[in-house]
Write a protein that holds these residues in place. Structure first.
Motif, mmCIF file in Angstrom:
data_model
loop_
_atom_site.group_PDB
_atom_site.id
_atom_site.type_symbol
_atom_site.label_atom_id
_atom_site.label_comp_id
_atom_site.label_asym_id
_atom_site.label_seq_id
_atom_site.Cartn_x
_atom_site.Cartn_y
_atom_site.Cartn_z
ATOM 1 N N MET A 112 51.352 41.204 31.126
ATOM 2 C CA MET A 112 51.106 42.550 31.565
ATOM 3 C C MET A 112 49.876 42.438 30.660
ATOM 4 O O MET A 112 49.655 41.780 29.963
ATOM 5 N N ARG A 113 48.839 43.182 31.559
ATOM 6 C CA ARG A 113 47.837 43.549 31.648
ATOM 7 C C ARG A 113 47.045 44.487 32.040
ATOM 8 O O ARG A 113 47.410 45.434 32.341
ATOM 9 N N THR A 164 43.199 46.915 31.934
ATOM 10 C CA THR A 164 41.835 46.872 33.009
ATOM 11 C C THR A 164 41.080 48.595 32.260
ATOM 12 O O THR A 164 41.571 49.155 32.832
ATOM 13 N N GLU A 213 48.803 45.869 35.394
ATOM 14 C CA GLU A 213 49.234 44.847 35.852
ATOM 15 C C GLU A 213 50.204 43.956 35.290
ATOM 16 O O GLU A 213 50.160 43.996 34.533
ATOM 17 N N SER A 214 51.641 44.190 35.616
ATOM 18 C CA SER A 214 52.917 43.402 35.623
ATOM 19 C C SER A 214 53.694 43.088 36.810
ATOM 20 O O SER A 214 54.460 43.686 37.152
ATOM 21 N N GLU A 234 57.968 43.747 31.436
ATOM 22 C CA GLU A 234 57.091 42.845 29.878
ATOM 23 C C GLU A 234 57.101 43.687 28.777
ATOM 24 O O GLU A 234 56.416 43.221 28.168
ATOM 25 N N THR A 251 39.737 43.184 29.627
ATOM 26 C CA THR A 251 40.456 43.500 30.191
ATOM 27 C C THR A 251 41.221 42.472 28.980
ATOM 28 O O THR A 251 41.197 41.857 28.641
ATOM 29 N N VAL A 252 42.698 43.505 28.728
ATOM 30 C CA VAL A 252 43.762 42.808 27.625
ATOM 31 C C VAL A 252 44.750 42.373 28.032
ATOM 32 O O VAL A 252 44.882 42.930 29.220
ATOM 33 N N GLU A 253 46.045 41.352 27.099
ATOM 34 C CA GLU A 253 46.960 40.680 27.452
ATOM 35 C C GLU A 253 47.821 41.646 26.691
ATOM 36 O O GLU A 253 47.275 41.959 25.591
ATOM 37 N N GLY A 255 51.161 41.972 24.754
ATOM 38 C CA GLY A 255 52.252 41.222 24.424
ATOM 39 C C GLY A 255 53.161 42.377 24.471
ATOM 40 O O GLY A 255 53.269 43.647 24.095
#
Ligand SMILES: [Zn+2]
Length: 454
Positions: A1-2, A4, A20-21, A174, A448-450, A452
């Motif tokens: 999952m991101r 932004t 975004e997933s 996610e 943008t970060v991922e 967890g």
């Protein structure tokens, strides 16, 4: 999952978060940048995403710094639903057309007086765009599961900030994220305290007043002192107020002060074309605020409504003490500019600011003691007294945010601190890390970060 960050980084404006997933793309909030010119210019640049590819917009609340970009998003190809609470939708039906109208007027004015570099100057969007955005609104009740498909669910919790304001928890296959939106105060005269959203891996947290503490003064006492001071010297009080939220709070406080004769019975004018409808919206949503029907009526009766442009201009010619409440709250536009142009040079007058003044706005300049401000292309000297009604904030301060975090009853794996100017965001980041021991960071614009998952 991101995730932004497309706004509300290093500033309190332009809130936009792209989540975004899998194949799902969801935009949380869709606000306008306001204040510094370099921020406002971002409104004119295309978003780094395809609006047509978004599955949904989730809106925390109606303020334009969270919603004011919607007409442009729709014009740029977004064709799905904009999910928000019923009160937020009602407020947007007033706010978005008004925003479009102001943008059109600004462009007209710039063309007429030739102070824009662009010939002709065009509005960012127009009333037709606003109308199309309104057609995409879909109501979400509080504390109800909203199924967005593909295992994505959202739930809205009361934020206590303004009518209809929500925090939004999004759950995907996610992981989960809570977007705090703007967080209200525990003891607000109009709003219930902020609620508690369900647990999430990630928290996106506002920090408008992250480095400040609101004074422990009673807003009624603070307002009475301001009005009495100006009235005693025969001056006019000009109150730039956000048309939604602060304007109603000021009216409600004035109604209470007049009822117990704590201020003189001077005329009070609400000069904002949307004022009457917004007050009616409060009456239509009794579950979303603390006022009874009778109190709503008293709030509505606290001022004379100025609707026509002629009456608005005539106000500037009136003599003697009076209170003029008018939008916009940071004096970035709207009818209040005409009153500031008229009364800012008058040493008897008072300019009473009521909410957060974002850097680069006329409100922030006034607060910083500017000796003149530019209005409609000319410099207006400021000799009026400038005060800030500090107790009337719609945002929790640093201590109140920390208290709210402690009350959550769950700990996120990571906190992203947004919606604050750099000093405020960084101070809150330190406090979250030191006092709660939660990992926290302040993201950059377009970072943008991922995320967890669980
Ligand atoms: Zn807000």
């Amino acid at each position: 999952m991101r995730l932004t960050f497309l706004g509300a980084t290093g500033t309190v404006t332009g809130s936009k978060y792209l989540l975004e997933s899998g194949a799902r793309k969801i935009l949380v909030d869709c606000g306008l940048f306001q204040g510094y010119k370099q921020l406002r210019l971002r409104n004119w640049r295309p978003l780094p995403l395809d609006p047509a590819a978004l599955d949904a917009v989730l809106l925390t609340h109606a303020h334009l710094d969270h919603s004011g970009y919607l007409p442009l998003l729709v014009r740029s190809g977004f064709g799905r639903k904009i999910h928000c609470t019923a009160s937020t939708a009602d407020l947007l039906r007033v706010l978005l057309p008004d925003s479009a109208h102001l943008l059109e007027e600004e462009a007209l004015h710039a063309n007429r007086h030739g102070y824009s570099k662009h010939r002709p100057a065009l509005p960012l969007y127009d009333r037709h765009d606003a109308e199309l955005a309104l057609r995409a609104l879909a109501n979400v009740p509080f504390q109800t599961d909203l199924d967005l498909g593909d295992g994505v669910h959202a739930r809205y919790t009361r934020a206590g900030h303004i009518l209809g304001a929500a925090m939004i928890r999004v759950q995907t296959a996610e992981g989960s994220v809570v977007f705090s939106g703007d967080i209200g105060r525990p003891l607000d005269p109009l709003m219930e305290p902020p609620g508690i959203p369900g647990p999430a891996d990630t928290l996106v947290l506002e920090s408008t007043y992250g480095n400040r503490r609101h004074p422990a003064v009673d807003p009624e006492a603070e307002l009475a002192d301001a009005i009495n001071t100006a009235v005693a010297r025969g001056g006019v009080v000009v109150v730039p107020a956000f048309a939604v939220g602060r304007a109603q709070m000021v009216l409600w406080l004035i109604a209470r002060l007049k009822a117990r004769r704590a201020i003189a019975d001077v005329p009070v004018f609400l000069n904002s074309p949307m004022a009457e409808s917004v007050t009616a919206i409060y009456a239509r949503h009794p579950d979303d605020h603390r006022l009874s029907a009778a109190e709503c009526a008293a709030m509505g009766a606290a001022a004379h409504y100025v609707t026509s442009v002629e009456d608005s201009k005539a106000l500037n010619l009136r003599h003697g003490p009076m209170v003029i409440v008018s939008a916009s709250g940071m004096a970035t536009g709207g009818r209040v500019l005409h009153h500031l142009a008229q009364f800012a040079p008058d040493p008897k007058a008072m300019i009473l600011l009521t909410g957060f003044q974002s850097g680069g706005t006329r409100g922030a300049a006034l607060l910083a003691g500017a000796s003149s401000i530019k209005i409609h292309g000319r410099q207006v000297p400021v000799r009026a007294e400038v005060r800030q009604l500090e107790s009337a904030s719609a945002h929790a301060d640093g201590d109140e945010i920390i208290d709210w975090l402690r009350r959550l009853g769950w700990a996120p794996r990571r906190v992203y601190i947004t919606h604050g100017e750099p000093a405020a965001a960084d101070r809150l980041r330190q406090r979250v890390q030191e006092e709660l021991r939660w990992p926290a960071e302040v993201p950059d614009y377009r970072e943008t970060v991922e995320l967890g998952g669980g």
